[in-house]
Design an enzyme around this catalytic site. Structure first.
Site, PDB file in Angstrom:
ATOM      1  N   ASP A   4      64.427  -4.516  63.339  1.00  0.00           N
ATOM      2  CA  ASP A   4      64.119  -4.141  64.428  1.00  0.00           C
ATOM      3  C   ASP A   4      62.932  -3.805  65.074  1.00  0.00           C
ATOM      4  O   ASP A   4      62.111  -4.438  63.681  1.00  0.00           O
ATOM      5  CB  ASP A   4      64.835  -2.481  64.598  1.00  0.00           C
ATOM      6  CG  ASP A   4      66.471  -2.372  64.876  1.00  0.00           C
ATOM      7  OD1 ASP A   4      66.864  -3.515  64.593  1.00  0.00           O
ATOM      8  OD2 ASP A   4      66.658  -1.968  64.000  1.00  0.00           O
ATOM      9  N   ILE A   5      62.487  -3.081  66.452  1.00  0.00           N
ATOM     10  CA  ILE A   5      60.963  -3.538  67.073  1.00  0.00           C
ATOM     11  C   ILE A   5      61.044  -2.123  66.828  1.00  0.00           C
ATOM     12  O   ILE A   5      62.059  -1.176  67.579  1.00  0.00           O
ATOM     13  CB  ILE A   5      60.790  -4.075  67.848  1.00  0.00           C
ATOM     14  CG1 ILE A   5      61.017  -6.057  67.541  1.00  0.00           C
ATOM     15  CG2 ILE A   5      59.543  -3.597  68.420  1.00  0.00           C
ATOM     16  CD1 ILE A   5      60.505  -6.869  68.734  1.00  0.00           C
TER      17      ILE A   5
END
Length: 81
Positions: A4-5
């Site tokens: 995820d970012i």
């Protein structure tokens, strides 16, 4: 969970390395609210094993690529403000 970012504000500058580098974002991001909802919260970065132990119901993968952040008592994390 994996890859995820998120954006984090650092207290001091970092040097680029194999694991730290700028990320190019899309030139046409989705409309806010359609597929993304930005949140802002002051949270702590936690040891990954602390998260795995505290939340066995999530069955977090055994990888060090996940940034564990939030408040152990609950209520504030990437999904809650």
């Amino acid at each position: 969970w994996d890859k995820d970012i998120m954006l984090i504000r650092l207290n001091k500058p970092v040097s680029y390395s194999e694991h730290i580098a700028p990320l190019s974002l899309p030139s046409s991001p989705p409309i806010v609210g359609s597929v993304c909802r930005p949140h802002c919260a002051n949270i702590n970065l936690l040891d990954y094993e602390v998260c795995r132990t505290a939340h066995p119901q999530f069955r977090l993968p055994a990888t060090s690529r996940i940034l564990c952040a939030g408040v152990l008592e609950g209520g504030i994390d990437t999904c809650h403000r």
